[in-house]
Scaffold this motif. Structure first.
Motif, short mmCIF file in Angstrom:
data_model
loop_
_atom_site.label_atom_id
_atom_site.label_comp_id
_atom_site.label_asym_id
_atom_site.label_seq_id
_atom_site.Cartn_x
_atom_site.Cartn_y
_atom_site.Cartn_z
N SER A 143 0.83 -1.21 0.00
CA SER A 143 0.00 0.00 0.00
C SER A 143 0.86 1.26 0.00
N GLU A 144 2.12 1.17 0.48
CA GLU A 144 3.03 2.32 0.49
C GLU A 144 3.81 2.49 -0.82
N THR A 145 3.79 1.50 -1.68
CA THR A 145 4.61 1.59 -2.90
C THR A 145 3.79 1.51 -4.19
N THR A 146 2.52 1.79 -4.12
CA THR A 146 1.70 1.74 -5.34
C THR A 146 2.10 2.81 -6.35
N TRP A 147 2.92 3.79 -5.93
CA TRP A 147 3.43 4.81 -6.85
C TRP A 147 4.17 4.18 -8.02
N VAL A 148 4.66 2.97 -7.85
CA VAL A 148 5.45 2.33 -8.89
C VAL A 148 4.62 1.96 -10.12
N VAL A 149 3.33 1.75 -9.94
CA VAL A 149 2.49 1.27 -11.04
C VAL A 149 2.50 2.25 -12.22
N ASP A 150 2.33 3.54 -11.96
CA ASP A 150 2.35 4.52 -13.05
C ASP A 150 3.71 4.59 -13.72
N LEU A 151 4.77 4.48 -12.95
CA LEU A 151 6.12 4.51 -13.52
C LEU A 151 6.36 3.31 -14.43
N LEU A 152 5.89 2.14 -14.03
CA LEU A 152 6.05 0.95 -14.86
C LEU A 152 5.35 1.13 -16.20
N GLN A 153 4.16 1.70 -16.16
CA GLN A 153 3.43 1.94 -17.41
C GLN A 153 4.17 2.94 -18.29
N GLU A 154 4.70 4.00 -17.69
CA GLU A 154 5.46 4.99 -18.46
C GLU A 154 6.69 4.38 -19.13
N MET A 155 7.28 3.37 -18.49
CA MET A 155 8.48 2.73 -19.03
C MET A 155 8.16 1.67 -20.08
N GLY A 156 6.88 1.41 -20.32
CA GLY A 156 6.51 0.47 -21.37
C GLY A 156 6.28 -0.96 -20.92
N PHE A 157 6.24 -1.19 -19.62
CA PHE A 157 5.92 -2.54 -19.14
C PHE A 157 4.44 -2.79 -19.36
N GLU A 158 4.10 -3.99 -19.80
CA GLU A 158 2.70 -4.34 -20.04
C GLU A 158 2.07 -5.06 -18.86
N TYR A 159 2.89 -5.64 -18.01
CA TYR A 159 2.34 -6.31 -16.83
C TYR A 159 3.38 -6.31 -15.71
N SER A 160 2.85 -6.53 -14.51
CA SER A 160 3.69 -6.68 -13.32
C SER A 160 3.16 -7.86 -12.51
N SER A 161 4.05 -8.68 -12.05
CA SER A 161 3.67 -9.78 -11.13
C SER A 161 4.35 -9.51 -9.80
N SER A 162 4.01 -8.36 -9.21
CA SER A 162 4.73 -7.83 -8.05
C SER A 162 3.90 -7.80 -6.77
N VAL A 163 2.69 -8.30 -6.81
CA VAL A 163 1.81 -8.21 -5.65
C VAL A 163 1.66 -9.57 -5.00
N MET A 164 1.91 -9.64 -3.70
CA MET A 164 1.61 -10.83 -2.93
C MET A 164 0.29 -10.53 -2.20
N PRO A 165 -0.80 -11.18 -2.61
CA PRO A 165 -2.11 -10.85 -2.05
C PRO A 165 -2.32 -11.46 -0.67
N SER A 166 -1.45 -11.10 0.27
CA SER A 166 -1.56 -11.65 1.62
C SER A 166 -0.94 -10.69 2.62
N ASN A 167 -1.16 -10.98 3.87
CA ASN A 167 -0.56 -10.20 4.93
C ASN A 167 0.72 -10.91 5.35
#
Length: 166
Positions: free
Chosen positions: A127-151
């Motif tokens: 929740s503190e690093t979601t800023w990265v999503v927009d940067l990844l899109q700007e760099m041309g990445f089409e997907y990210s597998s960077s989320v662990m959906p757990s606590n």
């Protein structure tokens, strides 16, 4: 449970990803054994006609571009795993942007194809690093597998979907 030597039987091809990281900075006495192990994994996969995604740290591509090229020649997708495997929680947006652009360029040079995927070290989109999503899109990445959906005690995004999402 099937043993590692048994043949995989399914009507669907197996899906997998492999993170290629060099932890010599953490364990200097171990040396560069990842190269030899990676070649053995490639042979194992080749014998079974299995293809997947290999998520590579930029520094690895700089020191062993031949290995990234070999992985791509075996038909595997190359994805970016940051430049130096530092969790996003220890990055600034400017530092992340600069290093990830560098890693993406090095990987594309080594494999000779566009790098479309990204995986944050230790699944550190939180929740503190979601800023990265927009940067990844700007760099041309089409997907990210960077989320662990757990606590998780270190990283994770509780409540995130467990299937692909935007």
């Amino acid at each position: 449970m099937a043993s590692a030597t048994s043949e995989f039987k399914s009507s669907e091809p197996p899906l997998f990803s492999l993170d290629l990281e060099d932890h010599r900075e953490v364990y200097p006495a171990r040396g560069g054994r990842y190269q030899e192990i990676t070649l053995k994994v490639l042979d194992f996969l080749e014998e079974r006609d299995i293809r997947g995604t290999v998520v590579v740290v930029g520094r690895v591509a700089e020191t062993a571009s031949w290995l990234v090229q070999t992985i791509a020649e075996h038909g595997h997708e190359i994805a970016c795993h940051s430049y130096c495997h530092r969790p996003l929680t220890r990055e600034t947006p400017a530092q992340f942007s600069e290093e990830t652009r560098r890693a993406k360029a090095v990987l594309e040079q080594a494999c000779g194809q566009p790098v479309l995927g990204y995986r944050a070290p230790v699944f550190s989109i939180t929740s503190e690093t979601t800023w990265v999503v927009d940067l990844l899109q700007e760099m041309g990445f089409e997907y990210s597998s960077s989320v662990m959906p757990s606590n998780h005690p270190l990283h994770g995004l509780p409540g995130a979907p467990t299937t692909p999402f935007h």
